[in-house]
Enzyme design. Sequence first.
Site, PDB file in Angstrom:
ATOM      1  CG  HIS A  36      -1.929   1.344   1.333  1.00  0.00           C
ATOM      2  ND1 HIS A  36      -3.000   1.268   0.369  1.00  0.00           N
ATOM      3  CD2 HIS A  36      -1.783   2.211   2.178  1.00  0.00           C
ATOM      4  CE1 HIS A  36      -3.555   2.455   0.995  1.00  0.00           C
ATOM      5  NE2 HIS A  36      -2.986   3.058   1.783  1.00  0.00           N
ATOM      6  CG  HIS A  84     -11.003   3.690   2.060  1.00  0.00           C
ATOM      7  ND1 HIS A  84     -11.408   4.086   3.306  1.00  0.00           N
ATOM      8  CD2 HIS A  84      -9.558   3.940   2.282  1.00  0.00           C
ATOM      9  CE1 HIS A  84     -10.398   4.482   4.019  1.00  0.00           C
ATOM     10  NE2 HIS A  84      -9.193   4.308   3.390  1.00  0.00           N
TER      11      HIS A  84
END
Length: 703
Positions: A36, A84
Amino acid sequence: MKITLSSYEMELVRKKLAREPNEAEWLTIDALWSEHCSYKSSKVFLRSFPSEGEKVLMGIEDWQDAGALDVGDGWAIVLKLESHNHPSAIDPFNGAATGVGGIIRDIISKGAKPIALLDMIRVGNLSNPRNKWLLKNIIAGIGFYGNSIGVPVVGGELDFDDSYNDNPLVDVAGVGIVRKDKIVPSVVKEPGLKIVIVGLTGLDGLGGASFASRKLSGEDEIGAVQIADPFAGKIVLDVTLEIADKVEAIKDLGGGGLVVGVTEMANGLGAIVNLDKVPLRVKDLKPEEILVSETQERMLFAVKEENVNEVCKAFEYYDYPCAVIGEFVKEPYIKFLYGGKEIVSLPSDLLLSPPRFIWEIKKPKLIKSDKKPEVGLEESIRAILSRIISKEWAYSQFDYEVGTSTVLKPGEADSALISLPNGKLLALKGDANPDLCAEDSYECGKSIVAEAYRNLASVGAIGIGVVDHLQFGDPKKPEVYYSFVEAIRGIAEASKFFSTPIVGGKVSFYNENKEGKAIKPTPLIVMAGLIKDKFLRNKVVEDSYITLIGFTRDEMRGSLFGKIFGNYGEVPKARLNEDYLASQLVVNLINDEKIFFAKDINKGGLIASLFSILVKGMGVEIETSSIPSDTDDWIPKLYSENGGRFIVLTNDPEYIIRKSKGIHISVIGKITKDQGIIKIDNKEINVNKEIDNYYNYLYEVMS
């Protein structure tokens, strides 16, 4: 909290440090080396993206929170695209809401005022109750945050596919406006600056960066989902913009929390942080929890000592916590203290230089067929049109006119259109094509950039820049990694061709369920463009000529028709010069006021584009023999999704032909007053039932 580092990575750390890290240090490295935050499986290929251009003020730079483009007269727009996905699969309301909040904070971290949002949502089939629950709460979460904070959601996408049953994709793009000489960096350039944090740190979002860097396990991971508070977010927004000229750098505390924010902001310098000084929402938090908590509505500022008091007073006026927690130093070590003891002491270059991986690549084996499905005209039309639905149920839950800058409402055109302070108009459009990417991710990468370019042209805009989000399964699976690499190649090629540099982006791997089933490859781009002269607000006029710009090809693989009736034939090739010439022609026709409707041809083919006329209360009649094509077959003429094509409505087709300069132009039919009637080669089909379905499907299925 789980450590996601591989045994190879852990051994590499031990070798570089010549010691065993403690628990806090392992968590620090785990966050910064997570997929990430580090892009360790993608960065090698991302370097092929064009990131420089005439209008680029801030491009793909390490640790910058958003890109910036010059829009003239001393103004700049700031662009950001994020997702998300994992949080929204666990807690869709908070997952989606905090996705909006994160984008807002990324925009204000550049000193820019947020002026618009787009949301691109993909979920599984709505016959599954869980998917309905996901969609309902995702939309509610986006609306809750955007409406509360006063930023309009001006457009987006909503798509359904079984591959998203366990892994919804929730992408949010944001745009802000700032004077270009007031853009604030996200990194520091000199030591001696104070580290200031605003907001309370709690238990929510623990290990979120690592959570987003692995597949969903089916375990209870709710603790990795952050909690949204848009009212606190509004304070952060307003005060950050108020004090932006009093700080040297701003960073949103997003993925990885404080430890990532401090390290990235240091940008190779060092930092000393006292965790005892961090304002807490929950008493007795462990130092490791303070390090990696991703509690929302927090920002990090680098501030000269003489400005600290003024910065904190601005937040404290609203009873919003503000504290000096440390200082950036020359020695390139990141150090965190707690209880008078040093619990983290790691070299900056270790944290910011994760190992890079190039995994095995293998071209997927696809089952190909040249057998054309046996289907009749009316059956095929009804099947295609039943898949095309209005998104009004979703965007009616958003305040898309707050701020008074919205020019075209969601659903009104192929692109969103907003006004800028300098009087210019900014067009925005997000595009993805998972069905095509599942067949050929290289052609897909090119085509989504080309489609966005055409979408902007349909309102009169020329593209100036792109942000991207690359969403795939496990990169260690050779076929997944092949699709990823090929998509990058296609996006890079098209972005260079259209002179739309990529100024920011994101990579999201591990979008797969606990059985290891991945989503369809879903690279997504959002393109920004400027109206140089006039813009087009579509209207349908009786007896006007339906004019086709471009050449239709027998390329059916990866199409909506193929998805319904069976894939066959070849994938559509992205012929970028045809897209460019057709788009320039459409923009010129808009400026010359010679057309009053423009729609590019994409998903669903020509029939889908004609349906956008039918839903406005008119009828159409066309002759397939008038469609310029490499085939006489009616199926590709109606349903091919090859690019470089538009339908426009005009009263002066001869003018278009004169202006075409070698582009295929053909009058293929006319607009009639017969509401809901489509007449093809003298065969009339009443599609009023499909029009009712278009307007009512989502309202009915989501009730």
